[in-house]
Design a protein around this motif. Structure first.
Motif, short mmCIF file in Angstrom:
data_model
loop_
_atom_site.label_atom_id
_atom_site.label_comp_id
_atom_site.label_asym_id
_atom_site.label_seq_id
_atom_site.Cartn_x
_atom_site.Cartn_y
_atom_site.Cartn_z
N THR A 1 12.32 22.39 -68.85
CA THR A 1 10.94 22.84 -68.73
C THR A 1 10.63 23.97 -69.71
OG1 THR A 1 11.40 24.46 -66.98
CG2 THR A 1 10.86 22.20 -66.30
N VAL B 1 3.15 24.47 -67.51
CA VAL B 1 4.57 24.19 -67.60
C VAL B 1 4.75 22.75 -68.08
CG1 VAL B 1 6.75 23.94 -66.36
CG2 VAL B 1 5.22 25.85 -65.83
N LYS C 1 17.51 29.37 -74.12
CA LYS C 1 16.77 29.87 -72.95
C LYS C 1 17.16 31.31 -72.63
CE LYS C 1 18.05 28.93 -68.69
NZ LYS C 1 18.05 30.25 -67.99
N THR D 1 12.21 27.51 -69.97
CA THR D 1 12.32 28.24 -68.70
C THR D 1 13.38 27.66 -67.77
OG1 THR D 1 10.48 26.89 -67.85
CG2 THR D 1 9.94 29.08 -68.73
N MET D 2 13.74 26.39 -67.96
CA MET D 2 14.76 25.79 -67.11
C MET D 2 15.52 24.71 -67.87
SD MET D 2 14.51 23.83 -63.41
CE MET D 2 13.94 22.28 -64.13
N LYS E 1 7.49 26.98 -70.72
CA LYS E 1 6.25 27.69 -70.40
C LYS E 1 5.42 27.79 -71.66
CE LYS E 1 3.41 30.13 -67.85
NZ LYS E 1 2.68 29.55 -66.71
N GLY F 1 15.91 33.86 -75.02
CA GLY F 1 14.47 33.87 -75.22
C GLY F 1 14.03 33.39 -76.59
#
Length: 246
Positions: A57, A101, A23, A47-48, A59, A26
């Motif tokens: 989660t 999401v 995460k 993203t989380m 995206k 990236g």
């Protein structure tokens, strides 16, 4: 086809660290599912990561929404692959929101390729994996430059191999640098440099079409960019024999 054995990791702390690293840096994530005998793949970004709330989660880009919907449709469990880290995991789907999401349960296990840093794909019918390059050889009084065009015996983001005849072996030596390797795989083309790291004797069979004993030349890529590495890794993953993690 090359089988890519996986090493399983069940320690929650190690799993959390691996996901957080993906995460924070990236790293692209491949969402995938076996449908029939082929893989359907798409892309997302973490993203989380929340172990406490049992949630992870992603995206999903607008261009990939329909593919992701197709992958999660009719299945409570979905597969994920982080190419740059070469690890996979499965997770139970919680929801896919209108703002693209994807929410899943925190995985209880991840699996990583054993003994190799990258997945490896052996030559398959109908799949393009070819290379061409020039080798310069000191042939006594003159230097001779020879063009070689070969099907890859196998391919990974770490290197490739191909088969040569006994007569061709005089052009190749361990630790030689091979510059300007033009590699074609699927619809992709890249130019790489490599080092010869091994020769393996190969006996004739129906698969290699040799009439006499040959050699498998193993080349390790050097100075390969992250983008080139990712292209090769994603291509290999789409066709490689990989068990779904469970």
């Amino acid at each position: 086809m090359a089988v890519n054995p996986l090493r399983k990791e069940n320690d929650p702390k190690n799993i959390l660290n691996a996901l957080n690293r993906a995460k924070n840096e990236g790293k692209p994530v491949i969402v995938w599912r076996l449908i029939g005998s082929s893989k359907k793949t798409s892309e997302a970004a973490i993203t989380m990561v929340c172990k406490y709330s049992n949630e992870l989660t992603f995206k999903v880009n607008n261009l990939n929404v329909e593919d992701v919907k197709s992958i999660i449709s009719g299945s409570n469990v979905v597969n994920f692959y982080v190419p740059d880290e070469s690890f996979l995991f499965q997770a139970e789907v919680k929801s896919f929101s209108e703002d693209n999401v994807l929410s899943v349960c925190f995985p209880t296990m991840v699996a990583q390729v054993e003994r190799r840093k990258y997945f490896r794909l052996e030559k398959m019918d109908g799949i393009i994996m070819r290379t061409n390059f020039y080798i310069a050889s000191d042939m006594g009084a003159t230097n001779k430059v020879q063009l070689f065009e070969k099907d890859c015996f196998d391919l990974s983001a770490g290197g490739l191999s191909f088969i040569i005849t006994k007569l061709e072996k005089k052009f190749f030596n361990i630790d030689d640098i091979v510059a300007g390797i033009h590699l074609m795989f699927g619809s992709n083309e890249v130019v790489l440099n490599g080092k010869i790291v091994n020769f393996i004797p190969i006996e004739p069979n129906q698969k290699n079409n040799l009439l006499y004993k040959g050699y498998k030349v193993c080349i390790e890529f050097i100075d390969i960019s992250d983008l080139e590495k990712q292209k090769v890794n994603l291509f290999v993953f789409r066709f490689a024999d990989v068990d779904q993690v469970s």
